[in-house]
Design a protein around this motif. Structure first.
Motif, PDB file in Angstrom:
ATOM      1  N   GLY A  22     -56.598 -13.161 -51.657  1.00 33.86           N
ATOM      2  CA  GLY A  22     -57.433 -14.282 -51.288  1.00 33.86           C
ATOM      3  C   GLY A  22     -57.744 -14.340 -49.811  1.00 33.86           C
ATOM      4  N   LEU A  23     -57.022 -13.552 -48.994  1.00 36.55           N
ATOM      5  CA  LEU A  23     -57.261 -13.524 -47.554  1.00 36.55           C
ATOM      6  C   LEU A  23     -58.184 -12.387 -47.131  1.00 36.55           C
ATOM      7  CD1 LEU A  23     -53.702 -14.384 -46.182  1.00 36.55           C
ATOM      8  CD2 LEU A  23     -55.669 -15.902 -46.484  1.00 36.55           C
ATOM      9  N   ILE A  24     -58.703 -11.639 -48.092  1.00 31.04           N
ATOM     10  CA  ILE A  24     -59.731 -10.638 -47.768  1.00 31.04           C
ATOM     11  C   ILE A  24     -61.020 -11.373 -47.422  1.00 31.04           C
ATOM     12  CG2 ILE A  24     -61.103  -8.712 -48.665  1.00 31.04           C
ATOM     13  CD1 ILE A  24     -58.810  -8.011 -50.508  1.00 31.04           C
ATOM     14  N   THR A  25     -61.644 -11.013 -46.320  1.00 37.91           N
ATOM     15  CA  THR A  25     -62.873 -11.687 -45.920  1.00 37.91           C
ATOM     16  C   THR A  25     -64.035 -11.304 -46.845  1.00 37.91           C
ATOM     17  OG1 THR A  25     -63.608  -9.934 -44.416  1.00 37.91           O
ATOM     18  CG2 THR A  25     -62.127 -11.613 -43.510  1.00 37.91           C
ATOM     19  N   ARG A  26     -65.049 -12.127 -46.844  1.00 40.27           N
ATOM     20  CA  ARG A  26     -66.232 -11.838 -47.661  1.00 40.27           C
ATOM     21  C   ARG A  26     -66.884 -10.525 -47.219  1.00 40.27           C
ATOM     22  NH1 ARG A  26     -70.738 -16.389 -48.650  1.00 40.27           N
ATOM     23  NH2 ARG A  26     -68.968 -17.213 -49.830  1.00 40.27           N
ATOM     24  N   ARG A  27     -66.919 -10.283 -45.899  1.00 42.07           N
ATOM     25  CA  ARG A  27     -67.511  -9.054 -45.378  1.00 42.07           C
ATOM     26  C   ARG A  27     -66.773  -7.831 -45.910  1.00 42.07           C
ATOM     27  NH1 ARG A  27     -71.357  -5.612 -44.046  1.00 42.07           N
ATOM     28  NH2 ARG A  27     -70.953  -4.409 -42.166  1.00 42.07           N
ATOM     29  N   ALA A  28     -65.447  -7.857 -45.866  1.00 46.14           N
ATOM     30  CA  ALA A  28     -64.670  -6.726 -46.354  1.00 46.14           C
ATOM     31  C   ALA A  28     -64.871  -6.541 -47.859  1.00 46.14           C
ATOM     32  CB  ALA A  28     -63.188  -6.932 -46.038  1.00 46.14           C
ATOM     33  N   VAL A  68     -40.329 -14.140 -41.549  1.00 41.75           N
ATOM     34  CA  VAL A  68     -41.157 -13.971 -42.740  1.00 41.75           C
ATOM     35  C   VAL A  68     -41.217 -12.481 -43.078  1.00 41.75           C
ATOM     36  CG1 VAL A  68     -43.433 -14.229 -43.798  1.00 41.75           C
ATOM     37  CG2 VAL A  68     -42.556 -16.012 -42.283  1.00 41.75           C
ATOM     38  N   GLU A  69     -41.021 -12.191 -44.349  1.00 42.96           N
ATOM     39  CA  GLU A  69     -41.059 -10.826 -44.858  1.00 42.96           C
ATOM     40  C   GLU A  69     -42.188 -10.709 -45.880  1.00 42.96           C
ATOM     41  OE1 GLU A  69     -37.332  -8.361 -46.073  1.00 42.96           O
ATOM     42  OE2 GLU A  69     -37.959  -9.467 -47.863  1.00 42.96           O
ATOM     43  N   LYS A  70     -43.002  -9.656 -45.730  1.00 40.77           N
ATOM     44  CA  LYS A  70     -44.106  -9.388 -46.655  1.00 40.77           C
ATOM     45  C   LYS A  70     -45.005 -10.622 -46.824  1.00 40.77           C
ATOM     46  CE  LYS A  70     -43.560  -6.272 -49.793  1.00 40.77           C
ATOM     47  NZ  LYS A  70     -43.200  -5.506 -51.003  1.00 40.77           N
ATOM     48  N   ALA A  71     -45.478 -11.121 -45.692  1.00 46.04           N
ATOM     49  CA  ALA A  71     -46.299 -12.338 -45.684  1.00 46.04           C
ATOM     50  C   ALA A  71     -47.524 -12.177 -46.571  1.00 46.04           C
ATOM     51  CB  ALA A  71     -46.745 -12.653 -44.249  1.00 46.04           C
ATOM     52  N   GLY A  72     -47.768 -13.193 -47.390  1.00 45.12           N
ATOM     53  CA  GLY A  72     -48.969 -13.216 -48.203  1.00 45.12           C
ATOM     54  C   GLY A  72     -48.906 -12.411 -49.485  1.00 45.12           C
ATOM     55  N   THR A  73     -47.757 -11.820 -49.797  1.00 50.43           N
ATOM     56  CA  THR A  73     -47.620 -11.053 -51.031  1.00 50.43           C
ATOM     57  C   THR A  73     -46.775 -11.850 -52.027  1.00 50.43           C
ATOM     58  OG1 THR A  73     -45.537  -9.925 -50.499  1.00 50.43           O
ATOM     59  CG2 THR A  73     -47.563  -8.972 -49.588  1.00 50.43           C
ATOM     60  N   ALA A  95     -63.122  -7.445 -39.033  1.00 54.30           N
ATOM     61  CA  ALA A  95     -61.962  -8.273 -38.692  1.00 54.30           C
ATOM     62  C   ALA A  95     -61.264  -8.816 -39.932  1.00 54.30           C
ATOM     63  CB  ALA A  95     -62.404  -9.431 -37.797  1.00 54.30           C
ATOM     64  N   GLY A  96     -59.950  -9.066 -39.775  1.00 59.75           N
ATOM     65  CA  GLY A  96     -59.170  -9.597 -40.885  1.00 59.75           C
ATOM     66  C   GLY A  96     -58.092 -10.546 -40.409  1.00 59.75           C
ATOM     67  N   VAL A  97     -57.265 -10.998 -41.341  1.00 57.73           N
ATOM     68  CA  VAL A  97     -56.178 -11.938 -41.043  1.00 57.73           C
ATOM     69  C   VAL A  97     -54.912 -11.154 -40.716  1.00 57.73           C
ATOM     70  CG1 VAL A  97     -54.746 -13.808 -41.939  1.00 57.73           C
ATOM     71  CG2 VAL A  97     -57.165 -13.658 -42.602  1.00 57.73           C
ATOM     72  N   PRO A  98     -54.364 -11.285 -39.508  1.00 58.23           N
ATOM     73  CA  PRO A  98     -53.112 -10.592 -39.181  1.00 58.23           C
ATOM     74  C   PRO A  98     -51.917 -11.246 -39.865  1.00 58.23           C
ATOM     75  CG  PRO A  98     -54.335 -11.231 -37.184  1.00 58.23           C
ATOM     76  CD  PRO A  98     -54.925 -11.977 -38.337  1.00 58.23           C
ATOM     77  N   SER A  99     -50.844 -10.496 -40.009  1.00 57.50           N
ATOM     78  CA  SER A  99     -49.655 -11.004 -40.679  1.00 57.50           C
ATOM     79  C   SER A  99     -49.053 -12.201 -39.960  1.00 57.50           C
ATOM     80  CB  SER A  99     -48.600  -9.899 -40.794  1.00 57.50           C
ATOM     81  OG  SER A  99     -48.218  -9.438 -39.509  1.00 57.50           O
ATOM     82  N   PHE A 100     -49.123 -12.229 -38.625  1.00 58.75           N
ATOM     83  CA  PHE A 100     -48.485 -13.333 -37.912  1.00 58.75           C
ATOM     84  C   PHE A 100     -49.242 -14.639 -38.098  1.00 58.75           C
ATOM     85  CE2 PHE A 100     -50.858 -10.663 -34.925  1.00 58.75           C
ATOM     86  CZ  PHE A 100     -51.766 -11.559 -34.372  1.00 58.75           C
TER      87      PHE A 100
END
Length: 256
Positions: free
Chosen positions: A20-26, A207-212, A134-139
């Protein structure tokens, strides 16, 4: 003699793991049927984390795809050979006027494999067009998960791999309001010892494996001592001196 057309190299940021954090452009680029996918793997035959993010988003692996091996080593000579082979593989497609989409977790501008790949491709063929998506970084994903602001108003932030060493980490703790330590696995206990000595354990979170689906968040970081954590892990540390100063002035309240 007319110039031969060449494809474009895209660095496609996929975020830390949540589709869900993949951008529309990507996402639009990855739906193209006329582009070649390439993606990093740690060894031949291994699965690629970036590729898995795309597959989890419901995207199908195209017939034209190439895993590129980038081993887990800091040996510059060894890595140079892998960078060269990866760049030559990508250039083979680009010289056929085929666009190449290089899949990368996080954001391609932040400690990304794509930085080295693009640099090597351009060194071999200066005319190649490179575009970073550009994308969402883990931090950023980790800060949202922890409900912890990275920076507010005039606060400062430093972002480094923990592998830079305890000495640098300690110096940065004196100079920044927030310190983001990426890939803490190899030095985790040493970092925890430093934070305990500095009285910073209550101001740190892990945080480990953020967003998974396997994401893990831990506010009581002392509990991590002696654990084997995932390579995709980080620590966020707040500077208590600045924090206490702001609280004394009554400017704002932090959740912590």
């Amino acid at each position: 003699m007319s110039e031969i057309n060449k494809g474009r190299l895209y660095g496609v940021s996929l975020g830390p793991g949540d589709p869900g954090l993949i951008t529309r452009r990507a996402f639009e680029l990855l739906q193209r049927t006329d582009a070649h996918w390439s993606y990093p793997v740690r060894k031949k035959g291994a699965d690629g984390f970036a590729l898995q993010i795309a597959l989890d988003a419901g995207l199908a692996l195209p017939a034209e795809h190439t895993p590129l091996v980038f081993p887990m080593t800091h040996d510059a000579e060894i890595l140079a050979g892998y960078w060269l082979r990866a760049a030559e593989s990508v250039l083979t497609r680009l010289r056929e006027d085929k666009d190449v989409l290089f899949l990368a977790e996080g954001d391609v501008s932040t400690y990304s494999t794509f930085i080295h790949l693009a640099r090597t491709v351009r060194a071999l063929e200066p005319g190649i067009v490179v575009e970073a998506v550009a994308g969402v970084p883990s931090f950023n994903a980790a800060a949202a998960r922890l409900e912890m602001p990275l920076a507010d108003t005039d606060e400062t932030v430093a972002i480094i791999p923990a592998g830079y060493g305890i000495g640098l980490i300690e110096r940065l703790l004196d100079d920044f309001d927030t310190l983001v330590l990426l890939k803490v696995k190899p030095l985790l206990d040493d970092v925890l010892d430093l934070l305990e000595r500095r009285g910073l354990l209550p101001y740190a979170a892990f945080v480990e494996k953020a967003g998974t689906p396997a994401e893990r968040a831990e506010h009581d970081v002392a509990r991590l001592r002696g654990e084997k954590v995932n390579y995709l892990s980080l620590l966020l540390v707040k500077n208590p001196e600045r924090l206490r100063g702001e609280m004394r002035r009554g400017c704002r309240k932090m959740k912590w």
